[in-house]
Scaffold this active site. Structure first.
Site, short mmCIF file in Angstrom:
data_model
loop_
_atom_site.label_atom_id
_atom_site.label_comp_id
_atom_site.label_asym_id
_atom_site.label_seq_id
_atom_site.Cartn_x
_atom_site.Cartn_y
_atom_site.Cartn_z
N TYR A 24 -2.91 -9.32 16.07
CA TYR A 24 -2.95 -8.28 15.17
C TYR A 24 -3.81 -6.88 15.20
O TYR A 24 -3.54 -5.86 15.32
CB TYR A 24 -2.98 -8.99 13.72
N HIS A 34 -2.90 -13.35 0.76
CA HIS A 34 -4.13 -12.97 0.58
C HIS A 34 -4.75 -13.52 -0.74
O HIS A 34 -4.07 -13.97 -1.74
CB HIS A 34 -3.84 -11.47 0.13
N ASN A 40 -10.68 -5.22 2.89
CA ASN A 40 -9.58 -6.12 2.10
C ASN A 40 -9.06 -5.36 1.11
O ASN A 40 -9.72 -5.22 0.02
CB ASN A 40 -10.24 -7.47 1.73
N ASN A 80 6.72 -4.34 17.03
CA ASN A 80 6.58 -3.54 15.77
C ASN A 80 5.41 -2.62 15.75
O ASN A 80 5.71 -1.22 15.44
CB ASN A 80 6.86 -4.47 14.48
N ARG A 125 -9.99 -21.33 8.39
CA ARG A 125 -8.63 -20.81 8.92
C ARG A 125 -9.02 -20.14 10.18
O ARG A 125 -9.92 -19.43 10.27
CB ARG A 125 -8.00 -19.59 7.98
N ASP A 137 15.15 1.83 10.36
CA ASP A 137 14.08 1.11 11.09
C ASP A 137 13.38 1.80 12.08
O ASP A 137 14.06 2.98 12.72
CB ASP A 137 14.72 -0.14 11.83
N ASP A 184 -11.09 -16.33 11.24
CA ASP A 184 -11.79 -15.66 10.04
C ASP A 184 -12.98 -15.46 10.43
O ASP A 184 -13.90 -16.39 10.37
CB ASP A 184 -11.74 -16.63 8.99
N ILE A 201 0.91 -1.04 -0.12
CA ILE A 201 -0.04 -0.16 -0.03
C ILE A 201 1.06 1.34 0.12
O ILE A 201 0.40 2.19 -0.68
CB ILE A 201 -0.97 0.06 1.24
N GLY A 257 9.15 -5.12 2.28
CA GLY A 257 9.11 -4.10 1.22
C GLY A 257 10.07 -4.22 0.28
O GLY A 257 11.04 -5.01 0.25
#
Ligand code: UDP
Length: 352
Positions: A168, A216, A197, A119, A309, A78, A312, A40, A64
């Site tokens: 997450y 994805h 999404n 992170n 999964r 970083d 989900d 993105i 990336g």
């Protein structure tokens, strides 16, 4: 998969909000894009550059790609490196920071939560503290539908309770909450954009999705169409949906970036902190995505049914009326077939 990026040194000047005529042009803006080498972020860097902004990308290249940064300055570094951040922000004279650098895999976040908290939360706080120290007061944050957890109703608007069901989603919600507190305490103005999404690719074919590993649905289906994978696995056919597969709201990457652009205008215009849900408002099942990919590519796509999964939700569809009303956002590519066609063009180039 090598590509030779075309760097345009001739940015086009975009008139902004011509109808209200409040902003004139935004070509003088100076933006730091953290995570600008990712999927993105790289599309955003390109859009900012094409619209005449000065852009600096900061990316540690953990996921990336350097050759995905098609314009502006690139800094390899970083978010944990406070000295680097301080030097960059102290001298950068940035009008705003856009933050795309995070880990995004739900399953991995369940298996390795500390990695995600370190992170996505700690490093983001590091960035925010440095911004505070040097006086940068506008922030655009990549948040997610995963902050909502199991939907209590659909489509999901901004009033929906946020009860994430995996690390997450929790990391993203924690940052949203920190941003609200930073505004109250210090006047940091932020816009959190909760993606549903993200999918598709640069319509001009210069950029696309290049995750490794890819998890994805749309790129995986197209890799099955191109022959890079033998089949697509369907994660569960026993959901309570018309065809038994999960339903998602796929939003074109360019439309996501356009929402960031409008959020930037909002903040440049002195707007307050906000959060918006970004989707098209239409859900498509996994099977519908596969059927669309068959129609778009004209290729056979082998399907292997598998178990559900973990984690989900059955249906995730956005109510994005707030973004439309407050930001004036209108998706330009709402059709799933267009999203898949642009992603397919990218996949064809990757496998040419
Ligand atoms: N999915 C699938 N097979 C795959 C990858 C994804 O059936 O190989 C399903 C997944 O279970 C979900 C939908 O496709 O219902 C979208 O998954 P994706 O990982 O693309 O995005 P998410 O909704 O998890 O953010």
């Amino acid at each position: 998969m090598t590509r030779s990026p075309k760097y345009s040194s001739q940015p086009t000047v975009t008139m902004v909000r011509d109808s209200a005529n409040r902003y004139g042009t935004m070509q003088d803006m100076n933006i730091l894009v953290v995570g600008g080498a990712g999927y993105i972020g790289s599309h955003m860097v390109q859009m900012l550059g094409q619209r005449g902004c000065e852009v600096t990308t900061l990316d540690n290249l953990s996921s990336g790609h350097r050759d995905a940064v098609l314009c502006g300055r690139f800094v390899h570094g970083d978010l944990a490196d406070t000295a680097l951040l301080t030097g960059l922000l102290a001298h950068g004279k940035f009008d705003a920071v856009m933050h795309f650098a995070s880990f995004i895999q739900v399953g991995e976040s369940v298996a390795q939560p500390a990695k995600y908290y370190r992170n996505n939360v700690s490093n983001t706080l590091n960035l925010l503290e440095v911004m505070q120290a040097v006086g940068v007061k506008r922030f655009i944050f990549s948040s997610t539908a995963a902050t909502f957890g199991e939907p209590q109703y659909t489509p999901i608007d901004e009033a929906h309770p946020q009860r994430p069901i995996n690390p997450y989603g929790r990391t993203k919600l924690m940052v949203e909450q920190a941003l609200a507190d930073l505004d109250s305490a210090l006047g940091l103005k932020s816009v959190s954009l909760r993606y549903f999404n993200a999918a598709g690719a640069d319509p001009a074919g210069r950029l696309g999705e290049r995750h490794d590993p890819e998890t994805h649905l749309i790129p995986l289906v197209l890799q099955a169409a191109s022959g890079r994978r033998p089949h697509i696995g369907v994660f569960g056919r026993d959901y309570d949906t018309p065809d038994g597969t999960c339903i998602r709201d796929y939003i074109h990457i360019e439309d996501l970036c356009q929402a960031h652009w409008l959020a930037l205008q909002h903040l440049m215009d002195g707007g307050g902190s906000e959060a918006f849900n970004l989707g098209n408002g239409t859900g498509f099942s996994v099977q519908q995505v596969i059927d669309t990919a068959r129609a778009v590519t004209g290729r056979e796509i082998h399907v292997v049914d598998g178990p559900r999964r973990t984690g989900d939700p059955v249906v995730l569809v956005a109510d994005s009326r707030r973004a439309r009303q407050h930001l004036g956002w209108t998706p330009a590519y709402p059709e799933l077939s267009t999203i898949v066609a642009h992603a397919w063009e990218w996949e064809r180039r990757a496998t040419a």
